[in-house]
Design an enzyme around this catalytic site. Structure first.
Site, PDB file in Angstrom:
ATOM      1  CD  GLU A  82      -2.309  -1.468   2.794  1.00 50.92           C
ATOM      2  OE1 GLU A  82      -2.368  -0.486   3.550  1.00 50.92           O
ATOM      3  OE2 GLU A  82      -2.735  -2.595   3.100  1.00 50.92           O
ATOM      4  CE  LYS A  93       5.022   5.363   6.520  1.00 57.90           C
ATOM      5  NZ  LYS A  93       5.144   6.804   6.642  1.00 57.90           N
ATOM      6  CG  ASP A 133       4.597  12.248   4.577  1.00 57.23           C
ATOM      7  OD1 ASP A 133       4.468  11.837   5.736  1.00 57.23           O
ATOM      8  OD2 ASP A 133       5.479  13.044   4.209  1.00 57.23           O
ATOM      9  CE1 TYR A 166      -3.221   3.328   8.228  1.00 56.17           C
ATOM     10  CE2 TYR A 166      -3.320   4.960   6.472  1.00 56.17           C
ATOM     11  CZ  TYR A 166      -2.980   4.611   7.779  1.00 56.17           C
ATOM     12  OH  TYR A 166      -2.429   5.525   8.613  1.00 56.17           O
ATOM     13  CE  LYS A 226       9.683   7.015   5.151  1.00 58.96           C
ATOM     14  NZ  LYS A 226       9.895   7.349   6.543  1.00 58.96           N
ATOM     15  CB  CYS A 235      17.679  40.779 -20.486  1.00 59.03           C
ATOM     16  SG  CYS A 235      17.141  40.885 -18.773  1.00 59.03           S
ATOM     17  CB  CYS A 262      15.951  45.301 -19.060  1.00 56.21           C
ATOM     18  SG  CYS A 262      17.533  44.573 -19.495  1.00 56.21           S
ATOM     19  CB  CYS A 288      21.034  40.986 -18.495  1.00 56.33           C
ATOM     20  SG  CYS A 288      20.471  42.669 -18.756  1.00 56.33           S
ATOM     21  CB  CYS A 327      18.345  45.074 -15.956  1.00 60.11           C
ATOM     22  SG  CYS A 327      17.449  43.525 -15.963  1.00 60.11           S
TER      23      CYS A 327
HETATM   24  S1  IVH Z   1      -0.578   0.681   8.867  1.00 58.96           S
HETATM   25  C1  IVH Z   1       0.749  -1.205  12.504  1.00 58.96           C
HETATM   26  N1  IVH Z   1      -0.928   1.430   6.419  1.00 58.96           N
HETATM   27  O1  IVH Z   1       2.489   5.304   8.367  1.00 58.96           O
HETATM   28  C2  IVH Z   1       0.382  -0.562  11.264  1.00 58.96           C
HETATM   29  N2  IVH Z   1       0.079   2.939   7.904  1.00 58.96           N
HETATM   30  O2  IVH Z   1       4.906   4.901  10.297  1.00 58.96           O
HETATM   31  C3  IVH Z   1       0.519   0.893  11.303  1.00 58.96           C
HETATM   32  N3  IVH Z   1       0.616   5.115   6.909  1.00 58.96           N
HETATM   33  O3  IVH Z   1       1.170   5.835  11.547  1.00 58.96           O
HETATM   34  C4  IVH Z   1      -0.208   1.591  10.297  1.00 58.96           C
HETATM   35  N4  IVH Z   1      -0.154   4.674   4.902  1.00 58.96           N
HETATM   36  O4  IVH Z   1       0.362   7.310   9.613  1.00 58.96           O
HETATM   37  C5  IVH Z   1      -0.463   1.766   7.624  1.00 58.96           C
HETATM   38  N5  IVH Z   1      -1.337   1.962   4.215  1.00 58.96           N
HETATM   39  C6  IVH Z   1      -0.882   2.303   5.402  1.00 58.96           C
HETATM   40  C7  IVH Z   1      -0.326   3.571   5.656  1.00 58.96           C
HETATM   41  C8  IVH Z   1       0.164   3.857   6.930  1.00 58.96           C
HETATM   42  C9  IVH Z   1       0.414   5.581   5.679  1.00 58.96           C
HETATM   43  C10 IVH Z   1       1.255   5.877   8.004  1.00 58.96           C
HETATM   44  C11 IVH Z   1       0.472   5.937   9.275  1.00 58.96           C
HETATM   45  C12 IVH Z   1       1.313   5.262  10.311  1.00 58.96           C
HETATM   46  C13 IVH Z   1       2.672   5.456   9.741  1.00 58.96           C
HETATM   47  C14 IVH Z   1       3.634   4.420  10.244  1.00 58.96           C
END
Ligand code: IVH
Length: 676
Positions: free
Chosen positions: A117, A119, A121, A221, A309, A403, A406, A427, A434
């Protein structure tokens, strides 16, 4: 290092982390980037691993996030909200899977299916539904106890308030992420560093009417407490979430095998810039709930999930346009306007293209898909172009020969010294003719190493310039304060402060004055050499009457390029007028000829790390005023290494090896009979 010193160092880092947490969670105003914050956390954890006696209730090993802020009522999560361990490489993923297989006592051929999934932010939230009704919503807080932000969450349109589906459990905490779309963030840019901070700020409004004004989204999620959840797999649960009326991530997938996880990771990373929300990696969860249960968790993270990440300093994006910026010296710098992308916690929408040659060399075009790198505080730049993704309609970028500000011709100069044509196009107009060059010259005039006027930063200069409050440097000292007081964002106090700091800077050393003029090729060092040569402002100003400038070539360090540039400066009537106007207003102090006798006579110094309240430039001039010498590297010619905050380890180590005296700021000031 002695234990007591280690403890001190550890405590300092913990205090710093607490400060960052507070800024982040209580006031939504972080003073450091995400990667710097992560770095600090890593340092603390590695100290704890190395020295077992280090313990703190505020350690990141104990905390998930930060204590709830005082603004909201607190409540306990029925099931704690855990955090995720991070993976950065294929090896990390191989290890993650190995540990799972070991724990479950399965052989290495056993296929584990994962829910992969993207992630998001944002800010996680836990929503309690009873008998299908949204009852209460908590923020994560410290993982155990969150803030009751029900009223604010209820304003989010993606959060269903009532779910009548017969499959929907009678009592469940639905968990997911609250976030702001990048396109909506555009309007909030001024207030927050990135969409995540904006989401957090909006969720923490005291008045839910204020939250309502900000377009927040929610993607579900996972779950916390549940009673009678029928699904047996994460993928089934995600499907159900959809049916119950929640939004789920359209890029969620079920995958097995590390190689396939990596392939998906690369594909999603490619798509990242086209998404309208920030993702900072992919979360992999063991798909089978039964296996999840068996795996359980370690400290505050589950064994069955990991966050893979994205690189914290690189990202893929698309060039939307190429802008030409004009610098103080007339240099035309091309800047790529890219689809905003989060790199290490900073939303990047510009990347420098350096110069015309660089564009040609890399054949960078509008519409190209590119890899952007952002390292430290350096301006992000384009690492490479993905030619395969280039649209058929694209055409070569033609650098302007006029430029854009000018309309003057743009030229590439021939450097007599290197005998090469410059890579930079400029320029060809004369400085203040300018507009763009003028503004940049004014910004330079007030900058830190020049007049260093508090409260008169780049943005304010631009604003005043647009309002025609100033055009030339002398105008800074004749500002119409009455008019400024009436401007939005200004009041009598801030105007008084500005007036005070401008008046304070009416006395200036000749070297800083020369530097502030922004004569091409005359940086700080050359300005100092010139000031020592001329001693007084009037001598300097009289240069305009000189028949030849060749005398200047006798100054050690000044060459033909600099002399040519000085000559050009004095040949311009407008520059002469500015000089004479400034001469009337300012008190320009004569240069101090090298002190041959002073408290620091024959002693050499080098500074490493950040000093408290004094700039490097100031320390340097303090040393020189007292007959000392500053050097640029550690060698046996060095007598004292002045150590500030976060010193360079290499410098410290070599100083120790060479038995050079290491002193702190206070000890240095004591040598001058001063205290800080
Ligand atoms: S699961 C134990 N699923 O990531 C499972 N987290 O560093 C914990 N996050 O606090 C969460 N997308 O804010 C899960 N598909 C996803 C996520 C997700 C973003 C974030 C969430 C969590 C942090 C973990």
């Amino acid at each position: 290092m002695k234990n007591i010193k280690i403890l001190e160092k550890y405590k300092k880092k913990i205090e710093l982390l607490k400060k960052f947490n507070k800024q982040y969670y209580d006031s939504n105003k972080p003073s450091v980037s995400d990667s710097e914050y992560d770095e600090l956390k890593k340092e603390i954890l590695s100290l704890e691993t190395k020295y077992k006696f280090l313990k703190s209730k505020d350690s990141p090993s104990k905390l998930v996030g930060y204590k709830p802020s005082k603004n909201f009522k607190k409540d306990y999560h029925r099931v704690p909200m855990l955090s995720l361990a991070n993976a950065f490489s294929e090896d990390d993923l191989v290890n993650f899977e190995k540990k799972i297989l070991n724990f479950l006592s399965k052989d290495k051929n056993y296929k584990i299916s994962y829910s992969a999934e993207p992630k998001i932010d944002g800010i996680s939230a836990s929503l309690t539904y009873k008998d299908g009704y949204f009852e209460r919503g908590l923020s994560r807080g410290d993982g155990k106890e969150g803030e009751d932000i029900t009223a604010n969450l209820a304003t989010i349109k993606d959060i269903p308030k009532k779910i009548l589906d017969k499959d929907f459990p009678k009592d469940i905490d639905i968990r997911g992420e609250v976030f702001i779309q990048n396109s909506d963030f555009e309007n909030l840019k001024e207030k927050f560093a990135n969409p995540r901070n904006a989401a957090s700020g909006s969720l923490r409004q005291k008045n839910s009417e204020d939250t309502k004004k900000i377009p927040l989204n929610f993607i579900a999620y996972t779950f916390g407490f549940e009673n009678n959840l029928k699904q047996k797999k994460q993928s089934e649960y995600l499907k159900k979430l959809d049916e119950w009326g929640f939004k789920t991530n359209p890029l969620n997938k079920t995958i097995s095998g590390v190689k396939n996880l990596i392939q998906n990771y690369n594909e999603v990373e490619q798509q990242r810039a086209n998404l309208d929300f920030d993702i900072d990696g992919i979360v992999y969860k063991v798909n089978d709930f039964e296996l999840q249960k068996r795996l359980g968790h370690i400290a505050n993270a589950p064994r069955w999930a990991i966050a893979h990440k994205f690189s914290s300093n690189k990202a893929i994006s698309k060039i939307l346009d190429i802008d030409i910026q004009i610098g103080r010296t007339g240099a035309l710098t091309p800047v790529a306007k890219i689809k905003p992308i989060n790199i290490g916690g900073v939303l990047v929408s510009n990347a420098t293209l350096h110069n015309e040659d660089e564009i040609n060399r890399k054949d960078i075009r509008i519409g190209d898909t590119v890899t952007v790198e952002r390292a430290g505080d350096v301006i992000p730049h384009i690492l490479s172009v993905d030619i395969k993704k280039r649209p058929n309609s694209s055409s070569k970028f033609i650098f302007p020969n006029k430029c854009p500000s000018c309309g003057s011709k743009t030229v590439k100069e021939f450097n007599k010294v290197t005998k090469k044509t410059d890579a930079v196009r400029r320029c060809s107009s004369e400085g203040y003719f300018c507009n763009k060059i003028s503004i940049e010259k004014l910004k330079h005039f007030v900058s830190k190493e020049a007049f260093n006027i508090d409260g008169l930063g780049k943005k304010i200069i631009e604003g005043f310039w647009k309002l025609k409050l100033l055009k030339f440097p002398q105008d800074i000292f004749k500002l119409d304060y009455k008019k400024i007081e009436r401007l939005e964002g200004w009041g009598s106090l801030s105007v008084e402060n500005l007036k005070y700091s401008i008046n304070q800077k009416k006395t200036i050393s000749l070297e800083k004055f020369i530097f502030s003029l922004g004569i091409r090729h005359i940086g700080l060092e050359n300005a100092k050499l010139l000031s020592k040569h001329f001693i007084s402002f009037s001598n300097f100003k009289n240069l305009s009457k000189a028949k030849s400038y060749n005398d200047l070539l006798n100054i050690d360090g000044i060459g033909e390029t600099q002399v040519g540039s000085i000559k050009n400066f004095f040949a311009n009537d407008l520059n002469l007028k500015i000089l004479s106007e400034l001469g009337k207003i300012l008190e320009i102090k004569n240069a101090v000829v090298n002190q041959t006798n002073g408290l620091l006579k024959n002693k050499s110094f080098l500074v490493t790390g950040k000093l408290d309240g004094v700039s490097r430039a100031e320390i340097k001039s303090l040393i020189e005023e007292n007959a000392g010498i500053t050097v640029s590297s550690v060698s046996n010619k060095l007598n004292y290494l002045i150590v500030g905050d976060k010193p360079t380890k290499r410098k410290l180590d070599s100083a120790k090896e060479l038995k050079i005296k290491i002193i702190n700021q206070d000890e240095f000031l004591k040598m001058l009979n001063k205290t800080s």
